[in-house]
Motif scaffolding. Structure first.
Motif, mmCIF file in Angstrom:
data_model
loop_
_atom_site.group_PDB
_atom_site.id
_atom_site.type_symbol
_atom_site.label_atom_id
_atom_site.label_comp_id
_atom_site.label_asym_id
_atom_site.label_seq_id
_atom_site.Cartn_x
_atom_site.Cartn_y
_atom_site.Cartn_z
ATOM 1 N N ALA A 6 0.746 -0.993 -0.031
ATOM 2 C CA ALA A 6 -0.016 -0.200 0.088
ATOM 3 C C ALA A 6 0.968 1.238 0.251
ATOM 4 C CB ALA A 6 -0.928 0.046 1.074
ATOM 5 N N PHE A 36 -5.307 1.254 -3.020
ATOM 6 C CA PHE A 36 -6.128 1.789 -1.628
ATOM 7 C C PHE A 36 -5.924 3.264 -1.379
ATOM 8 C CE2 PHE A 36 -5.607 2.176 2.896
ATOM 9 C CZ PHE A 36 -7.026 1.686 3.247
ATOM 10 N N PRO A 37 -7.035 3.884 -1.462
ATOM 11 C CA PRO A 37 -8.547 3.280 -1.440
ATOM 12 C C PRO A 37 -8.736 2.891 -2.965
ATOM 13 C CG PRO A 37 -8.500 5.819 -1.260
ATOM 14 C CD PRO A 37 -6.924 5.043 -1.288
ATOM 15 N N LYS A 38 -10.074 2.813 -3.263
ATOM 16 C CA LYS A 38 -10.491 2.072 -4.729
ATOM 17 C C LYS A 38 -10.141 3.227 -5.680
ATOM 18 C CE LYS A 38 -14.470 0.554 -2.772
ATOM 19 N NZ LYS A 38 -15.943 -0.002 -2.819
ATOM 20 N N TRP A 40 -7.493 5.226 -5.674
ATOM 21 C CA TRP A 40 -5.999 5.668 -5.569
ATOM 22 C C TRP A 40 -5.568 6.230 -6.870
ATOM 23 C CZ3 TRP A 40 -1.441 4.043 -7.856
ATOM 24 C CH2 TRP A 40 -0.056 4.170 -7.102
ATOM 25 N N SER A 74 -6.538 -4.746 -6.512
ATOM 26 C CA SER A 74 -7.612 -4.122 -5.963
ATOM 27 C C SER A 74 -8.635 -5.054 -4.950
ATOM 28 C CB SER A 74 -8.650 -3.531 -7.219
ATOM 29 O OG SER A 74 -9.947 -3.204 -6.584
ATOM 30 N N ARG A 78 -11.701 -3.788 1.382
ATOM 31 C CA ARG A 78 -10.714 -3.251 2.457
ATOM 32 C C ARG A 78 -11.636 -1.796 2.558
ATOM 33 N NH1 ARG A 78 -5.613 -4.316 -1.081
ATOM 34 N NH2 ARG A 78 -5.132 -6.312 0.203
ATOM 35 N N TYR A 80 -12.206 1.853 3.929
ATOM 36 C CA TYR A 80 -11.464 3.328 4.061
ATOM 37 C C TYR A 80 -12.539 4.236 4.695
ATOM 38 C CZ TYR A 80 -8.277 6.762 2.619
ATOM 39 O OH TYR A 80 -7.132 7.775 2.709
ATOM 40 N N ALA A 89 -4.632 2.472 6.469
ATOM 41 C CA ALA A 89 -3.896 1.257 5.911
ATOM 42 C C ALA A 89 -3.452 0.509 7.088
ATOM 43 C CB ALA A 89 -2.846 1.841 5.398
#
Length: 113
Positions: A6, A36-38, A40, A74, A78, A80, A89
């Motif tokens: 990440a 990360f996040p989606k 990014w 991806s 996860r 956020y 993270a």
């Protein structure tokens, strides 16, 4: 074995760090960047729009776009939830769908592999 890292978008804020980090990741090298996040990639592009000259922004945008299929991983599970990237993270890293490494301009955090 493939490891997932990440990277806080701010890690890619300077031209020398952009090239260095993007060259380190590839499926064949066993290292992927966690998206990360989606969104990014869009965070990276927005940061570059503020910080880089137009020629650099174009050059690195093309590089990231050409590598994105090979280097971005991806995982929609996860979470956020906080505004702080590093805090998010660390929360994900402690969960079952964590990263092998999380890097921000402030710290690099490794987990056992």
């Amino acid at each position: 074995m493939i490891f997932e890292f990440a990277l806080e978008p701010e890690v890619l804020s300077k031209p020398e760090s952009i090239r260095y980090f993007l060259e380190q990741f590839d499926v064949h090298k066993g290292r992927l960047i966690a998206e990360f996040p989606k969104h990014w990639s869009s965070l990276v592009y927005k940061m570059w729009a503020r910080q880089l000259k137009p020629v650099e922004r174009k050059r690195y945008g093309i590089l990231l776009e050409s590598l994105s299929d090979k280097i971005l991983a991806s995982d929609a599970d996860r979470p956020y939830v906080s505004a702080d990237w590093l805090e998010n993270a660390e929360t994900v890293q402690d969960s079952t769908c964590g990263f092998n490494c999380a890097a921000s301009p402030l710290t690099i955090s490794f987990v056992s592999m």
